[in-house]
Design a protein around this motif. Sequence first.
Motif, short mmCIF file in Angstrom:
data_model
loop_
_atom_site.label_atom_id
_atom_site.label_comp_id
_atom_site.label_asym_id
_atom_site.label_seq_id
_atom_site.Cartn_x
_atom_site.Cartn_y
_atom_site.Cartn_z
N ALA A 63 0.83 -1.20 0.00
CA ALA A 63 0.00 0.00 0.00
C ALA A 63 0.87 1.25 0.00
O ALA A 63 0.50 2.28 -0.57
CB ALA A 63 -0.93 -0.01 1.22
N THR A 64 2.02 1.15 0.62
CA THR A 64 2.96 2.28 0.63
C THR A 64 3.33 2.66 -0.81
O THR A 64 3.31 3.84 -1.17
CB THR A 64 4.22 1.90 1.42
N ALA A 65 3.63 1.64 -1.62
CA ALA A 65 3.93 1.88 -3.03
C ALA A 65 2.72 2.49 -3.74
O ALA A 65 2.85 3.42 -4.54
CB ALA A 65 4.34 0.58 -3.71
N PRO A 90 3.37 5.51 9.47
CA PRO A 90 4.20 6.58 8.92
C PRO A 90 4.18 6.70 7.40
O PRO A 90 4.35 7.81 6.87
CB PRO A 90 5.61 6.22 9.41
N SER A 91 3.95 5.60 6.67
CA SER A 91 4.10 5.70 5.22
C SER A 91 3.08 6.65 4.58
O SER A 91 3.36 7.25 3.55
CB SER A 91 4.06 4.33 4.56
N THR A 92 1.90 6.79 5.20
CA THR A 92 0.92 7.74 4.67
C THR A 92 1.57 9.12 4.55
O THR A 92 1.41 9.82 3.56
CB THR A 92 -0.28 7.87 5.66
N PRO A 133 -7.31 11.14 3.86
CA PRO A 133 -7.90 10.56 5.07
C PRO A 133 -7.50 9.09 5.18
O PRO A 133 -7.20 8.46 4.16
CB PRO A 133 -9.40 10.69 4.83
N VAL A 134 -7.49 8.57 6.40
CA VAL A 134 -7.28 7.15 6.62
C VAL A 134 -8.61 6.58 7.13
O VAL A 134 -9.21 7.15 8.04
CB VAL A 134 -6.18 6.91 7.69
N HIS A 135 -9.08 5.52 6.51
CA HIS A 135 -10.28 4.85 7.03
C HIS A 135 -9.82 4.02 8.21
O HIS A 135 -9.38 2.88 8.06
CB HIS A 135 -10.93 4.00 5.94
N GLU A 159 -7.58 8.27 -0.72
CA GLU A 159 -8.00 7.55 0.49
C GLU A 159 -7.01 6.46 0.86
O GLU A 159 -6.74 5.57 0.05
CB GLU A 159 -9.40 6.95 0.28
N ASP A 160 -6.47 6.55 2.06
CA ASP A 160 -5.65 5.46 2.60
C ASP A 160 -6.63 4.43 3.16
O ASP A 160 -7.17 4.60 4.25
CB ASP A 160 -4.71 5.98 3.69
N ALA A 161 -6.85 3.39 2.37
CA ALA A 161 -7.85 2.37 2.72
C ALA A 161 -7.17 1.08 3.17
O ALA A 161 -7.72 -0.01 3.04
CB ALA A 161 -8.77 2.11 1.53
N ALA A 162 -5.96 1.21 3.74
CA ALA A 162 -5.18 0.05 4.17
C ALA A 162 -5.97 -0.83 5.15
O ALA A 162 -5.78 -2.04 5.19
CB ALA A 162 -3.86 0.49 4.79
N HIS A 163 -6.85 -0.20 5.95
CA HIS A 163 -7.61 -0.94 6.97
C HIS A 163 -9.01 -1.31 6.49
O HIS A 163 -9.79 -1.80 7.29
CB HIS A 163 -7.79 -0.06 8.22
N ALA A 164 -9.34 -0.99 5.26
CA ALA A 164 -10.77 -0.87 4.92
C ALA A 164 -11.21 -1.72 3.74
O ALA A 164 -12.09 -1.32 2.98
CB ALA A 164 -11.08 0.60 4.66
N PHE A 183 -5.62 -0.08 -0.88
CA PHE A 183 -5.74 -1.14 0.13
C PHE A 183 -4.38 -1.78 0.38
O PHE A 183 -3.52 -1.79 -0.50
CB PHE A 183 -6.68 -2.24 -0.36
N SER A 184 -4.21 -2.34 1.58
CA SER A 184 -2.97 -3.05 1.92
C SER A 184 -3.26 -4.53 2.16
O SER A 184 -4.28 -4.89 2.75
CB SER A 184 -2.35 -2.47 3.19
N PHE A 185 -2.32 -5.37 1.71
CA PHE A 185 -2.41 -6.82 1.96
C PHE A 185 -1.23 -7.30 2.79
O PHE A 185 -0.78 -8.44 2.66
CB PHE A 185 -2.47 -7.58 0.62
N HIS A 186 -0.71 -6.42 3.63
CA HIS A 186 0.31 -6.82 4.62
C HIS A 186 -0.29 -7.92 5.51
O HIS A 186 -1.51 -7.94 5.72
CB HIS A 186 0.70 -5.57 5.42
N PRO A 187 0.54 -8.80 6.08
CA PRO A 187 -0.03 -9.94 6.84
C PRO A 187 -0.97 -9.55 7.99
O PRO A 187 -1.83 -10.35 8.36
CB PRO A 187 1.22 -10.64 7.38
N ILE A 188 -0.85 -8.37 8.55
CA ILE A 188 -1.79 -8.05 9.63
C ILE A 188 -3.14 -7.55 9.10
O ILE A 188 -4.11 -7.50 9.84
CB ILE A 188 -1.22 -7.06 10.69
N LYS A 189 -3.23 -7.19 7.83
CA LYS A 189 -4.45 -6.58 7.31
C LYS A 189 -5.55 -7.65 7.11
O LYS A 189 -5.29 -8.83 7.26
CB LYS A 189 -4.15 -5.83 6.02
N ASN A 190 -6.77 -7.21 6.76
CA ASN A 190 -7.91 -8.14 6.74
C ASN A 190 -7.74 -9.28 5.74
O ASN A 190 -8.24 -10.38 5.96
CB ASN A 190 -9.22 -7.39 6.49
C1 LIG Z 1 -0.42 -0.88 6.85
C2 LIG Z 1 -0.70 0.53 6.51
C3 LIG Z 1 -0.14 1.17 5.40
C4 LIG Z 1 0.94 0.54 4.59
O1 LIG Z 1 0.62 -0.66 4.05
P1 LIG Z 1 1.78 -1.55 3.42
O2 LIG Z 1 1.04 -2.50 2.52
O3 LIG Z 1 2.46 -2.24 4.56
O4 LIG Z 1 2.69 -0.67 2.67
C5 LIG Z 1 -0.53 2.45 5.11
N1 LIG Z 1 -1.42 3.11 5.87
C6 LIG Z 1 -1.98 2.54 6.94
C7 LIG Z 1 -2.97 3.32 7.74
C8 LIG Z 1 -1.62 1.25 7.32
O5 LIG Z 1 -2.12 0.71 8.44
#
Ligand SMILES: *Cc1c(COP(=O)(O)O)cnc(C)c1O
Length: 397
Positions: A63-65, A90-92, A133-135, A159-164, A183-190
């Motif tokens: 999602a950072t990319a 921080p990446s936002t 905004p971050v959801h 929209e930073d929809a990493a959580h959404a 959206f983010s697909f990091h291992p902690i995400k949904n």
């Molecule tokens: C996890 C996260 C990101 C970054 O997602 P990555 O896929 O790890 O780069 C960005 N914004 C928020 C709010 C996040 O929680």
Amino acid sequence: MKDFKRRKDFLPFCRPTIGGDEIDEVVDSLESGWITTGPKTARLEEEFRIWSGGQEAIAVNSATAGLHLALLTLDLKKGDEVITTPITWPSTVNNIEICGAKTVFADVDRESLQILPDAVEAAVTRNTRAVIPVHFAGAPADLDPLREICSKHGLHLIEDAAHAVGTRYGERLIGSDSEVAVFSFHPIKNITTGEGGMILCRDTERAERMRRLRFHGISRDAWKRYSKGGIPQYEVIEPGYKYNMLDIQAAIGLHQFKKLDSFNRRRKILSENYFRLLEDIPEIMPLRPPGYEHTHAWHVFIVRVDIEAIGTGRDEFIMKLQEENVGTGLHFPAVHLQKYYRERYAFRRGMFPNAEWNSDRLFSLPLYPLLKEEDQEYVAKALKKVISSCKYAGGQP
Ligand SMILES: *Cc1c(COP(=O)(O)O)cnc(C)c1O
């Protein structure tokens, strides 16, 4: 606490749900002779496109990319300002700096931690170009007033929809009607692809530019070049990045995406259970979801500890929880108080009081589909035990 018995194994804060389907699909990719961006990445994009009702979908390696690509298409110049929330990963915010623009923060609601539209509007200047905004935590930001502010002042809304993934604002799925949502697909995400992300975007030309920038800025994807009927020639249109998703990642994502609704339903049940379990622990205050109509994706279950009542800081509190074998997360310490931002902008305490109040007190409880109700009951008992040990430390009654 007499009846408390420490569990033997550590309860992690997070754990991805990976099944046989994901494993078989990865093996299929590995054996197919095509492991980088290819047909499975294209399929995952197509599934997101259909799910979102026809938005452009661009798979990336994080999602950072994705946020970086989205900001690059704004062609920000020195002096341009971007408004975002201090309570985010921080990446936002880092991406704003990396693109050469100026970070401007707007405070959040004290109970939901969603960015406050009024604070956004108050932060708008002649130089403002965009709002991010971050959801937050899986609930939507208040999009209607944010969109009104953006259209009134001619601003982009990223929209930073990493959580959404799966969150709805009113009836509308996050990303389905967005200028850009990531959206983010990091291992902690949904849902996860190991690492990875997906951009949904309304404008076709802009999507084309992000596709190009995701792969060196060249005009043709490699797998189209090397598969039958493709041509090996390429042309650099503008210098780009290496942000493409692998088919190995998409293989995981295809099956995770199928399970999204069942994952989110389980997260909802577990979250409701936490609310019940925490009712008789006044020192632990869960976030309150926003009052406007929405569907929550329950990405993380965030609570605030009453540090005054227990006479102990948050960091010490979560260390003690760890000693009881309960893992926790931090979503998130305020970004404006991080070294770079303090020094670059002279941000200080007192500037964003709601963010700071929460930043000192918040932490996240274990939440993932594989978590069991008995694990949650253990978490509640461990919280009570740690609270009583904090309160009465030093020999008071
Ligand atoms: C996890 C996260 C990101 C970054 O997602 P990555 O896929 O790890 O780069 C960005 N914004 C928020 C709010 C996040 O929680």
